[in-house]
Design a protein around this motif. Structure first.
Motif, PDB file in Angstrom:
ATOM      1  N   ILE A   1      11.765  -1.065  -3.631  1.00 26.77           N
ATOM      2  CA  ILE A   1      10.339  -0.760  -3.983  1.00 26.77           C
ATOM      3  C   ILE A   1       9.312  -1.928  -3.806  1.00 26.77           C
ATOM      4  O   ILE A   1       9.896  -2.978  -3.757  1.00 26.77           O
ATOM      5  CB  ILE A   1      10.348  -0.302  -5.392  1.00 26.77           C
ATOM      6  N   GLU A   2       8.171  -1.583  -3.576  1.00 29.18           N
ATOM      7  CA  GLU A   2       7.085  -2.617  -3.712  1.00 29.18           C
ATOM      8  C   GLU A   2       6.255  -2.286  -4.715  1.00 29.18           C
ATOM      9  O   GLU A   2       5.677  -1.032  -4.854  1.00 29.18           O
ATOM     10  CB  GLU A   2       6.344  -2.558  -2.318  1.00 29.18           C
ATOM     11  N   ILE A   3       5.835  -3.122  -5.503  1.00 29.10           N
ATOM     12  CA  ILE A   3       4.835  -2.919  -6.744  1.00 29.10           C
ATOM     13  C   ILE A   3       3.581  -3.818  -6.613  1.00 29.10           C
ATOM     14  O   ILE A   3       3.873  -5.263  -6.805  1.00 29.10           O
ATOM     15  CB  ILE A   3       5.633  -3.052  -8.246  1.00 29.10           C
TER      16      ILE A   3
ATOM     17  N   THR B   1      -3.749 -10.839  -7.787  1.00 28.11           N
ATOM     18  CA  THR B   1      -3.273  -9.371  -7.499  1.00 28.11           C
ATOM     19  C   THR B   1      -2.407  -9.413  -6.326  1.00 28.11           C
ATOM     20  O   THR B   1      -2.662 -10.008  -5.365  1.00 28.11           O
ATOM     21  CB  THR B   1      -4.200  -8.421  -7.094  1.00 28.11           C
ATOM     22  N   LYS B   2      -0.871  -9.422  -6.677  1.00 28.27           N
ATOM     23  CA  LYS B   2      -0.318  -9.665  -5.309  1.00 28.27           C
ATOM     24  C   LYS B   2       1.030  -8.629  -5.634  1.00 28.27           C
ATOM     25  O   LYS B   2       1.261  -7.960  -6.811  1.00 28.27           O
ATOM     26  CB  LYS B   2       0.697 -11.096  -5.720  1.00 28.27           C
ATOM     27  N   PHE B   3       1.741  -8.491  -4.570  1.00 26.80           N
ATOM     28  CA  PHE B   3       2.936  -7.558  -4.477  1.00 26.80           C
ATOM     29  C   PHE B   3       4.125  -8.172  -4.991  1.00 26.80           C
ATOM     30  O   PHE B   3       4.349  -9.210  -4.484  1.00 26.80           O
ATOM     31  CB  PHE B   3       2.918  -6.746  -3.122  1.00 26.80           C
ATOM     32  N   VAL B   4       5.151  -7.160  -5.449  1.00 28.87           N
ATOM     33  CA  VAL B   4       6.410  -7.762  -5.574  1.00 28.87           C
ATOM     34  C   VAL B   4       7.133  -6.852  -5.001  1.00 28.87           C
ATOM     35  O   VAL B   4       7.217  -5.825  -5.080  1.00 28.87           O
ATOM     36  CB  VAL B   4       6.867  -7.807  -6.991  1.00 28.87           C
ATOM     37  N   LYS B   5       8.336  -7.205  -3.945  1.00 25.88           N
ATOM     38  CA  LYS B   5       9.061  -6.326  -3.326  1.00 25.88           C
ATOM     39  C   LYS B   5      10.433  -6.503  -3.577  1.00 25.88           C
ATOM     40  O   LYS B   5      10.772  -7.910  -3.632  1.00 25.88           O
ATOM     41  CB  LYS B   5       8.729  -6.629  -1.672  1.00 25.88           C
ATOM     42  N   GLY B   6      11.356  -5.579  -3.852  1.00 30.10           N
ATOM     43  CA  GLY B   6      12.705  -6.151  -4.310  1.00 30.10           C
ATOM     44  C   GLY B   6      13.590  -4.788  -4.480  1.00 30.10           C
ATOM     45  O   GLY B   6      13.063  -3.587  -4.078  1.00 30.10           O
ATOM     46  N   THR B   7      14.441  -4.902  -5.090  1.00 31.74           N
ATOM     47  CA  THR B   7      15.609  -3.885  -5.232  1.00 31.74           C
ATOM     48  C   THR B   7      15.558  -3.283  -6.799  1.00 31.74           C
ATOM     49  O   THR B   7      15.902  -4.154  -7.632  1.00 31.74           O
ATOM     50  CB  THR B   7      16.899  -4.064  -4.712  1.00 31.74           C
ATOM     51  N   LEU B   8      15.474  -2.004  -7.026  1.00 28.98           N
ATOM     52  CA  LEU B   8      15.478  -1.550  -8.468  1.00 28.98           C
ATOM     53  C   LEU B   8      16.637  -0.938  -8.428  1.00 28.98           C
ATOM     54  O   LEU B   8      17.206   0.061  -7.520  1.00 28.98           O
ATOM     55  CB  LEU B   8      14.399  -0.378  -8.751  1.00 28.98           C
ATOM     56  N   THR B   9      17.673  -1.020  -9.443  1.00 27.41           N
ATOM     57  CA  THR B   9      19.045  -0.434  -9.689  1.00 27.41           C
ATOM     58  C   THR B   9      18.982   0.284 -10.969  1.00 27.41           C
ATOM     59  O   THR B   9      18.716  -0.227 -12.214  1.00 27.41           O
ATOM     60  CB  THR B   9      20.028  -1.562  -9.512  1.00 27.41           C
TER      61      THR B   9
ATOM     62  N   ILE C   1      10.622  18.192 -17.907  1.00 29.05           N
ATOM     63  CA  ILE C   1      10.545  16.757 -17.319  1.00 29.05           C
ATOM     64  C   ILE C   1       9.955  16.757 -15.877  1.00 29.05           C
ATOM     65  O   ILE C   1      10.396  17.439 -15.100  1.00 29.05           O
ATOM     66  CB  ILE C   1      12.291  16.377 -17.407  1.00 29.05           C
ATOM     67  N   ALA C   2       8.966  15.564 -15.731  1.00 24.76           N
ATOM     68  CA  ALA C   2       8.540  15.531 -14.744  1.00 24.76           C
ATOM     69  C   ALA C   2       9.435  15.136 -13.331  1.00 24.76           C
ATOM     70  O   ALA C   2      10.245  14.467 -13.921  1.00 24.76           O
ATOM     71  CB  ALA C   2       7.214  14.393 -14.712  1.00 24.76           C
ATOM     72  N   LYS C   3       8.860  15.587 -12.265  1.00 25.45           N
ATOM     73  CA  LYS C   3       9.704  15.069 -11.219  1.00 25.45           C
ATOM     74  C   LYS C   3       9.641  13.555 -10.856  1.00 25.45           C
ATOM     75  O   LYS C   3      10.310  12.647 -10.408  1.00 25.45           O
ATOM     76  CB  LYS C   3       9.562  15.949  -9.935  1.00 25.45           C
ATOM     77  N   VAL C   4       8.375  13.035 -11.264  1.00 26.36           N
ATOM     78  CA  VAL C   4       7.679  11.710 -10.955  1.00 26.36           C
ATOM     79  C   VAL C   4       7.576  11.208 -12.327  1.00 26.36           C
ATOM     80  O   VAL C   4       6.729  11.960 -12.883  1.00 26.36           O
ATOM     81  CB  VAL C   4       6.697  11.724  -9.783  1.00 26.36           C
ATOM     82  N   ILE C   5       8.076  10.042 -12.638  1.00 25.48           N
ATOM     83  CA  ILE C   5       7.882   9.217 -13.937  1.00 25.48           C
ATOM     84  C   ILE C   5       6.902   7.956 -13.707  1.00 25.48           C
ATOM     85  O   ILE C   5       7.308   7.377 -12.732  1.00 25.48           O
ATOM     86  CB  ILE C   5       9.340   8.876 -14.667  1.00 25.48           C
ATOM     87  N   SER C   6       5.863   7.802 -14.419  1.00 24.01           N
ATOM     88  CA  SER C   6       5.009   6.859 -14.697  1.00 24.01           C
ATOM     89  C   SER C   6       5.559   5.595 -15.278  1.00 24.01           C
ATOM     90  O   SER C   6       6.162   6.019 -16.415  1.00 24.01           O
ATOM     91  CB  SER C   6       3.539   6.948 -15.042  1.00 24.01           C
TER      92      SER C   6
ATOM     93  N   PHE D   1       3.992   1.646 -11.700  1.00 24.49           N
ATOM     94  CA  PHE D   1       4.587   2.311 -10.400  1.00 24.49           C
ATOM     95  C   PHE D   1       5.017   3.651 -11.052  1.00 24.49           C
ATOM     96  O   PHE D   1       5.181   3.859 -11.968  1.00 24.49           O
ATOM     97  CB  PHE D   1       5.689   1.366  -9.767  1.00 24.49           C
ATOM     98  N   GLU D   2       5.529   4.398  -9.723  1.00 23.67           N
ATOM     99  CA  GLU D   2       6.014   5.740 -10.184  1.00 23.67           C
ATOM    100  C   GLU D   2       7.588   5.690  -9.392  1.00 23.67           C
ATOM    101  O   GLU D   2       7.861   5.107  -8.551  1.00 23.67           O
ATOM    102  CB  GLU D   2       5.370   6.837  -9.400  1.00 23.67           C
TER     103      GLU D   2
END
Length: 182
Positions: free
Chosen positions: A127-129, A111-119, A165-170, A146-147
């Motif tokens: 974001i960090e996932i 289990t690890k995190f990925v940190k980067g840029t979502l465009t 439409i939800a304000k936060v999308i899963s 992630f959300e």
């Protein structure tokens, strides 16, 4: 599809062919999203997501065509592409990032995190996932969720449709990587 693959290579600045064995790829990654409201649930899946990982650099790049999402209702697909994502203007979403403390030599699960840029829609967000990385017989399976907040990507929802439409999308994803071969 080949154009996207070429863009990913340039995006990651990969080393020439001597490190090919250090790269793994999937051309049919899966990304889905879910919007829950009391009025209506919206769910869509995209099974045509391209991703490549440079194991030696612990870098990942993901590219997906936004109009490849499949909805239960064709009207949802139409509204998503024409009104919200505007896929004619912004045809794809991308992610470029790095794994944190990932050891590609370990068999089994990490289990690890990925940190980067979502465009999305030419709007980038750091974001960090949290991901689950499973290595079995030299192949990698990466899953996670992630959300996203709709307003972070300037997606405009008409007032009359805001309750739908939800304000936060899963968002959930699953990628099965194979060694890259030219």
């Amino acid at each position: 599809m080949n154009k996207i693959l070429i863009q990913l290579f340039f995006l990651l600045n990969f080393v020439p062919s001597d490190s090919i064995s250090e790269q793994v790829i999937t051309r049919q990654g899966q990304v889905s999203f879910f919007s829950y409201t009391s009025v209506e649930n919206i769910e869509a899946k995209n099974n045509q997501v391209l991703s490549i990982i440079d194991l030696s650099k612990q870098e990942i790049a993901i590219s997906m065509l936004m109009n490849a999402f499949v909805f239960k209702k064709s009207l949802m697909h139409e509204h998503f592409n024409e009104s919200y994502i505007e896929s004619d203007l912004y045809p794809k979403a991308t992610f470029k990032g790095n794994f944190i403390d990932f050891d590609p030599n370990i068999e089994g699960s990490q289990t690890k995190f990925v940190k980067g840029t979502l465009t999305i829609r030419n709007i980038s967000k750091e974001i960090e996932i949290k991901t689950n990385i499973e290595k079995i017989d030299g192949k990698f399976i990466i899953t996670g969720d992630f959300e996203l907040t709709v307003k972070d990507f300037e997606i405009k929802i008409p007032p009359i449709l805001r309750p739908n439409i939800a304000k936060v999308i899963s968002v959930t994803f699953r990628f099965e990587y194979q060694p890259y071969e030219e």
